[in-house]
Design a protein around this motif. Structure first.
Motif, PDB file in Angstrom:
ATOM      1  N   SER A   9       0.825  -1.199   0.000  1.00 59.29           N
ATOM      2  CA  SER A   9       0.000   0.000   0.000  1.00 59.29           C
ATOM      3  C   SER A   9       0.864   1.256   0.000  1.00 59.29           C
ATOM      4  O   SER A   9       1.993   1.247   0.486  1.00 59.29           O
ATOM      5  N   VAL A  10       0.312   2.298  -0.581  1.00 64.15           N
ATOM      6  CA  VAL A  10       0.883   3.641  -0.498  1.00 64.15           C
ATOM      7  C   VAL A  10      -0.291   4.598  -0.327  1.00 64.15           C
ATOM      8  O   VAL A  10      -1.416   4.296  -0.731  1.00 64.15           O
ATOM      9  N   SER A  11      -0.022   5.729   0.286  1.00 65.78           N
ATOM     10  CA  SER A  11      -1.093   6.706   0.481  1.00 65.78           C
ATOM     11  C   SER A  11      -0.546   8.113   0.347  1.00 65.78           C
ATOM     12  O   SER A  11       0.659   8.356   0.493  1.00 65.78           O
ATOM     13  N   GLY A  12      -1.444   9.039   0.081  1.00 65.37           N
ATOM     14  CA  GLY A  12      -1.061  10.431  -0.040  1.00 65.37           C
ATOM     15  C   GLY A  12      -2.280  11.326  -0.012  1.00 65.37           C
ATOM     16  O   GLY A  12      -3.399  10.870  -0.284  1.00 65.37           O
ATOM     17  N   ALA A  13      -2.060  12.557   0.304  1.00 69.21           N
ATOM     18  CA  ALA A  13      -3.136  13.539   0.327  1.00 69.21           C
ATOM     19  C   ALA A  13      -3.410  14.013  -1.096  1.00 69.21           C
ATOM     20  O   ALA A  13      -2.533  13.913  -1.979  1.00 69.21           O
ATOM     21  N   PRO A  14      -4.589  14.524  -1.332  1.00 73.95           N
ATOM     22  CA  PRO A  14      -4.887  15.072  -2.657  1.00 73.95           C
ATOM     23  C   PRO A  14      -3.831  16.103  -3.070  1.00 73.95           C
ATOM     24  O   PRO A  14      -3.419  16.938  -2.257  1.00 73.95           O
ATOM     25  N   GLY A  15      -3.384  16.012  -4.320  1.00 71.08           N
ATOM     26  CA  GLY A  15      -2.389  16.933  -4.827  1.00 71.08           C
ATOM     27  C   GLY A  15      -0.957  16.479  -4.655  1.00 71.08           C
ATOM     28  O   GLY A  15      -0.048  17.014  -5.305  1.00 71.08           O
ATOM     29  N   GLN A  16      -0.736  15.494  -3.789  1.00 70.75           N
ATOM     30  CA  GLN A  16       0.614  15.024  -3.560  1.00 70.75           C
ATOM     31  C   GLN A  16       1.070  14.070  -4.653  1.00 70.75           C
ATOM     32  O   GLN A  16       0.296  13.644  -5.524  1.00 70.75           O
ATOM     33  N   ARG A  17       2.366  13.712  -4.573  1.00 71.21           N
ATOM     34  CA  ARG A  17       2.959  12.768  -5.511  1.00 71.21           C
ATOM     35  C   ARG A  17       3.254  11.465  -4.772  1.00 71.21           C
ATOM     36  O   ARG A  17       3.806  11.488  -3.661  1.00 71.21           O
ATOM     37  N   VAL A  18       2.842  10.346  -5.376  1.00 70.51           N
ATOM     38  CA  VAL A  18       3.159   9.047  -4.803  1.00 70.51           C
ATOM     39  C   VAL A  18       3.852   8.204  -5.877  1.00 70.51           C
ATOM     40  O   VAL A  18       3.622   8.388  -7.082  1.00 70.51           O
ATOM     41  N   THR A  19       4.693   7.289  -5.418  1.00 73.25           N
ATOM     42  CA  THR A  19       5.354   6.383  -6.349  1.00 73.25           C
ATOM     43  C   THR A  19       5.169   4.939  -5.888  1.00 73.25           C
ATOM     44  O   THR A  19       5.088   4.655  -4.692  1.00 73.25           O
ATOM     45  N   ILE A  20       5.069   4.043  -6.870  1.00 72.91           N
ATOM     46  CA  ILE A  20       4.922   2.622  -6.608  1.00 72.91           C
ATOM     47  C   ILE A  20       6.080   1.899  -7.292  1.00 72.91           C
ATOM     48  O   ILE A  20       6.296   2.079  -8.499  1.00 72.91           O
ATOM     49  N   SER A  21       6.808   1.121  -6.524  1.00 71.88           N
ATOM     50  CA  SER A  21       7.938   0.391  -7.087  1.00 71.88           C
ATOM     51  C   SER A  21       7.513  -1.008  -7.518  1.00 71.88           C
ATOM     52  O   SER A  21       6.542  -1.575  -7.004  1.00 71.88           O
ATOM     53  N   LEU A  75       5.996   3.507 -10.968  1.00 70.94           N
ATOM     54  CA  LEU A  75       4.848   4.275 -11.442  1.00 70.94           C
ATOM     55  C   LEU A  75       4.709   5.475 -10.518  1.00 70.94           C
ATOM     56  O   LEU A  75       4.720   5.313  -9.294  1.00 70.94           O
ATOM     57  N   ALA A  76       4.602   6.648 -11.089  1.00 76.06           N
ATOM     58  CA  ALA A  76       4.416   7.861 -10.297  1.00 76.06           C
ATOM     59  C   ALA A  76       3.055   8.469 -10.624  1.00 76.06           C
ATOM     60  O   ALA A  76       2.633   8.489 -11.789  1.00 76.06           O
ATOM     61  N   ILE A  77       2.387   8.922  -9.595  1.00 79.08           N
ATOM     62  CA  ILE A  77       1.145   9.670  -9.754  1.00 79.08           C
ATOM     63  C   ILE A  77       1.373  11.039  -9.135  1.00 79.08           C
ATOM     64  O   ILE A  77       1.611  11.145  -7.931  1.00 79.08           O
ATOM     65  N   THR A  78       1.344  12.069  -9.965  1.00 78.98           N
ATOM     66  CA  THR A  78       1.513  13.426  -9.448  1.00 78.98           C
ATOM     67  C   THR A  78       0.146  14.109  -9.405  1.00 78.98           C
ATOM     68  O   THR A  78      -0.734  13.807 -10.220  1.00 78.98           O
ATOM     69  N   GLY A  79      -0.037  15.005  -8.447  1.00 84.03           N
ATOM     70  CA  GLY A  79      -1.328  15.664  -8.319  1.00 84.03           C
ATOM     71  C   GLY A  79      -2.414  14.649  -8.014  1.00 84.03           C
ATOM     72  O   GLY A  79      -3.444  14.589  -8.683  1.00 84.03           O
ATOM     73  N   LEU A  80      -2.181  13.840  -6.981  1.00 84.04           N
ATOM     74  CA  LEU A  80      -3.078  12.743  -6.627  1.00 84.04           C
ATOM     75  C   LEU A  80      -4.517  13.229  -6.488  1.00 84.04           C
ATOM     76  O   LEU A  80      -4.785  14.291  -5.892  1.00 84.04           O
ATOM     77  N   GLN A  81      -5.456  12.456  -7.054  1.00 84.46           N
ATOM     78  CA  GLN A  81      -6.873  12.800  -6.978  1.00 84.46           C
ATOM     79  C   GLN A  81      -7.650  11.656  -6.339  1.00 84.46           C
ATOM     80  O   GLN A  81      -7.221  10.503  -6.381  1.00 84.46           O
ATOM     81  N   ALA A  82      -8.809  11.969  -5.805  1.00 83.60           N
ATOM     82  CA  ALA A  82      -9.645  10.960  -5.136  1.00 83.60           C
ATOM     83  C   ALA A  82      -9.963   9.791  -6.066  1.00 83.60           C
ATOM     84  O   ALA A  82     -10.017   8.641  -5.634  1.00 83.60           O
ATOM     85  N   GLY A 102       2.886  -8.093 -10.910  1.00 81.32           N
ATOM     86  CA  GLY A 102       3.344  -7.728  -9.587  1.00 81.32           C
ATOM     87  C   GLY A 102       2.322  -8.129  -8.537  1.00 81.32           C
ATOM     88  O   GLY A 102       1.196  -8.517  -8.845  1.00 81.32           O
ATOM     89  N   THR A 103       2.721  -7.990  -7.299  1.00 78.03           N
ATOM     90  CA  THR A 103       1.871  -8.378  -6.172  1.00 78.03           C
ATOM     91  C   THR A 103       0.726  -7.409  -5.935  1.00 78.03           C
ATOM     92  O   THR A 103      -0.216  -7.732  -5.219  1.00 78.03           O
ATOM     93  N   GLY A 104       0.802  -6.239  -6.546  1.00 74.34           N
ATOM     94  CA  GLY A 104      -0.281  -5.276  -6.431  1.00 74.34           C
ATOM     95  C   GLY A 104      -0.073  -4.271  -5.308  1.00 74.34           C
ATOM     96  O   GLY A 104       0.453  -4.608  -4.249  1.00 74.34           O
ATOM     97  N   THR A 105      -0.486  -3.038  -5.542  1.00 85.01           N
ATOM     98  CA  THR A 105      -0.378  -1.959  -4.555  1.00 85.01           C
ATOM     99  C   THR A 105      -1.694  -1.217  -4.459  1.00 85.01           C
ATOM    100  O   THR A 105      -2.245  -0.792  -5.481  1.00 85.01           O
ATOM    101  N   LYS A 106      -2.180  -1.073  -3.241  1.00 84.13           N
ATOM    102  CA  LYS A 106      -3.420  -0.310  -3.032  1.00 84.13           C
ATOM    103  C   LYS A 106      -3.041   1.130  -2.753  1.00 84.13           C
ATOM    104  O   LYS A 106      -2.283   1.415  -1.807  1.00 84.13           O
ATOM    105  N   VAL A 107      -3.558   2.034  -3.551  1.00 85.17           N
ATOM    106  CA  VAL A 107      -3.332   3.464  -3.344  1.00 85.17           C
ATOM    107  C   VAL A 107      -4.531   4.059  -2.631  1.00 85.17           C
ATOM    108  O   VAL A 107      -5.672   3.922  -3.087  1.00 85.17           O
ATOM    109  N   THR A 108      -4.256   4.702  -1.507  1.00 89.92           N
ATOM    110  CA  THR A 108      -5.302   5.352  -0.716  1.00 89.92           C
ATOM    111  C   THR A 108      -5.088   6.856  -0.741  1.00 89.92           C
ATOM    112  O   THR A 108      -3.967   7.330  -0.511  1.00 89.92           O
ATOM    113  N   VAL A 109      -6.158   7.571  -1.036  1.00 91.89           N
ATOM    114  CA  VAL A 109      -6.107   9.036  -1.018  1.00 91.89           C
ATOM    115  C   VAL A 109      -6.659   9.499   0.316  1.00 91.89           C
ATOM    116  O   VAL A 109      -7.827   9.238   0.640  1.00 91.89           O
ATOM    117  N   LEU A 110      -5.818  10.139   1.100  1.00 91.25           N
ATOM    118  CA  LEU A 110      -6.180  10.522   2.468  1.00 91.25           C
ATOM    119  C   LEU A 110      -7.184  11.655   2.520  1.00 91.25           C
ATOM    120  O   LEU A 110      -7.271  12.472   1.588  1.00 91.25           O
TER     121      LEU A 110
END
Lengths: 110, 118
Positions: A9-21, A75-82, A102-110
């Motif tokens: 899992s990875v998480s971030g606030a709206p507008g932030q940048r998250v990356t998944i390896s 994989l990078a997500i910039t400007g994270l949205q709901a 891959g094993t999969g990653t759950k992205v949560t928007v805080l």
């Protein structure tokens, strides 16, 4: 059974940048096989997000980007949205295993 | 725009054979490779194998002994048979297209849940 490792899992606030390896080995990513990424929204089928390591299909927002180096990809997500809250999977090919995910990653928007 | 739709029984019994069909619309199956992928409930994706309309196939080594794929160009369909199923074969089964000279999958069908009971 997955031979490509992703963080659960990875998480971030709206507008932030998250990356998944996505970590593979010399038998798959490190052997020069491309990495592709899929987004799976809750209750739906996976959808192609990135192909050939860095390319976006038509209709995929440019806030999604991919990269690859050595035996890994990201994989990078910039400007994270709901609406980006979903599961993400990388995929490649292995000489002995065939196509692998891959094993999969759950992205949560805080 | 190519669309794929899986069909088949949603319930099966242990030791029996699971059979699914994928119907392709908006394009011909003679143009690409066609793939089956599955996802156990709450788990990740597993590639099962692919078939080319010519009949050539490539299966996941871990499933190879139990898998058979076929294609029917007259119906624009391709099929999956998985024999000797057990509860661990319970999954959502997806069909997808793979373009020639590529190794990614797009588009995908909506998936069909197959539950194997004892």
């Amino acid at each position: 059974q997955s031979v490509l490792t992703q963080p659960p899992s990875v998480s971030g606030a709206p507008g932030q940048r998250v990356t998944i390896s996505c970590t593979g080995s010399s038998s798959n990513i490190g052997a020069g096989y491309d990495v592709h990424w899929y987004q799976q929204l809750p209750g739906t089928a996976p959808k192609l997000l990135i192909y050939h390591n860095t390319n976006r299909p038509s209709g995929v927002p440019d806030r999604f980007s991919g990269s690859q180096s050595g035996t890994s990809a990201s994989l990078a997500i910039t400007g994270l949205q709901a609406e980006d809250e979903a599961d993400y999977y990388c995929q490649s090919y292995g000489r002995l295993s065939g196509y692998v995910f891959g094993t999969g990653t759950k992205v949560t928007v805080l | 725009q190519v669309q794929l739709q899986e069909s088949g029984p949603g319930l099966g019994k242990s030791s029996e054979t699971l059979s699914l069909t994928c119907t392709v619309s908006g394009g011909s199956i003679s143009d690409h490779y066609w793939t089956w992928i599955r996802q156990p409930p709450g788990k990740g994706l597993e590639w099962i194998g692919y078939i080319h309309y010519s009949g050539s196939t490539n299966y996941n080594p871990s499933l190879k002994s139990r898998v058979t794929m076929s294609a029917d160009t007259s119906k624009n369909q391709f099929s999956l048979r998985l024999n000797s199923v057990t509860a661990s074969d319970t999954a959502v089964y997806y069909c997808a297209r793979q373009a020639p000279n590529s190794n990614w999958f797009d588009p995908w069908g909506q998936g069909t849940l197959v539950t194997v009971s004892s």
